[in-house]
Design an enzyme around this catalytic site. Sequence first.
Site, mmCIF file in Angstrom:
data_model
loop_
_atom_site.group_PDB
_atom_site.id
_atom_site.type_symbol
_atom_site.label_atom_id
_atom_site.label_comp_id
_atom_site.label_asym_id
_atom_site.label_seq_id
_atom_site.Cartn_x
_atom_site.Cartn_y
_atom_site.Cartn_z
ATOM 1 N N THR A 125 0.824 -1.217 0.000
ATOM 2 C CA THR A 125 0.000 0.000 0.000
ATOM 3 C C THR A 125 0.850 1.256 0.000
ATOM 4 O O THR A 125 0.455 2.284 -0.549
ATOM 5 C CB THR A 125 -0.931 -0.024 1.243
ATOM 6 O OG1 THR A 125 -1.843 -1.099 1.078
ATOM 7 C CG2 THR A 125 -1.703 1.259 1.408
ATOM 8 N N THR A 159 1.524 -4.262 4.297
ATOM 9 C CA THR A 159 1.330 -4.545 5.726
ATOM 10 C C THR A 159 0.828 -5.969 5.998
ATOM 11 O O THR A 159 1.053 -6.506 7.081
ATOM 12 C CB THR A 159 0.311 -3.563 6.347
ATOM 13 O OG1 THR A 159 -0.938 -3.690 5.657
ATOM 14 C CG2 THR A 159 0.795 -2.135 6.279
HETATM 15 N N1 ASP Z 1 -2.773 -5.479 0.807
HETATM 16 C C1 ASP Z 1 -1.735 -4.513 1.102
HETATM 17 C C2 ASP Z 1 -0.410 -5.239 1.137
HETATM 18 O O1 ASP Z 1 -0.175 -5.970 2.058
HETATM 19 C C3 ASP Z 1 -2.027 -3.867 2.402
HETATM 20 C C4 ASP Z 1 -1.032 -2.872 2.861
HETATM 21 O O2 ASP Z 1 0.082 -2.770 2.412
HETATM 22 O O3 ASP Z 1 -1.420 -2.103 3.791
HETATM 23 O O4 ASP Z 1 0.376 -5.118 0.211
#
Ligand code: ASP
Length: 331
Positions: free
Chosen positions: A17, A96
Amino acid sequence: MAQKNNRVLVVLGTGGTIAGQASRQGDNVNYVAGQVTAQDLMAGVPALSGFPLEVEQIEQIDSKDMHWGVWKKLIARVAHHLARDEVGGVVITHGTDTLEETAFMLQRVLRPNKAVVLTCAMRPATALVPDGPQNLLDAVTVAGCKEVKGVVVVVAGQVHRSDHVTKVHSYRVDAFDSGDAGPVACVEEGVIRWYHSAMAVEDGTQDKGLLNKILAAGTLPRVEIVTSHADADGVLVRSLLIAGERDPRFMPRGLVVAATGNGTVHRALASALSDAQSLGVRVVRATRCARGVVIPGTASPFPDSGGLSPVKARLALALLLLAQDETAGAA
Ligand code: ASP
């Protein structure tokens, strides 16, 4: 006051993200992760211009789709940069969702005696107030600190150990937590404030044999996670064993049970797990509780995970099986 190491810091981009883009500015939910390059993310943070940085794009993925191929590439590149004398530390931009797994994997495999700092964001780069730029600046600050050795996660102004950190919130910007242990430090205006006198890290000696085996392995040994819950009748475990009998690729070599409370398992599921164990499948118990660890007590046929969460216990067991595996790859 933290001492700067003044050596080159390598930033490795993997997506997430932090590199996400939405078609409508300010949309924090409908966006595509892994769109902006690490180079462009860095360029968006003028305060980073004072740091001696190198940037490399490893991958551009949503970390929910993390897989062995990306991990292998990442492990190889981190190992390569850590071995360079002129490099003081490595920063990894990551999604994340599986960040705690990648952090744990890198610590277990590399046991770095330099800083390896993972960072991320809960808001895409196109958000009205993206959290990525500050996290990136904080991560570079921590990577440039002489005292930091080992893999840590820097997010929302806090520094977490790789074995303790977990994503605990689906939306909030401070989505990470280190459970009972708490974070090891915070970063405030470019200054690291330690909560403990020194950061306790695991032994920083890399096992070169294991690393070579890992880099040669086509995949990690199959370890699946099953959850104990009301009505858990063990059918998932038995289905896996049937699938494994039909096609050996699906046979689990290990099972982690995300157990209730202090490592308790529904008796029907426990019976299926015992059957798996008698077929040679390694079974480990972790707790599905958000806090606490399985405290050894009443005898159980299944060893506990030593305080690791189910997802980390899965990796620990897979790495153990790989290490014991004669045929996994050339050492
Ligand atoms: N789906 C995303 C990822 O893990 C979520 C994020 O980065 O907050 O790449």
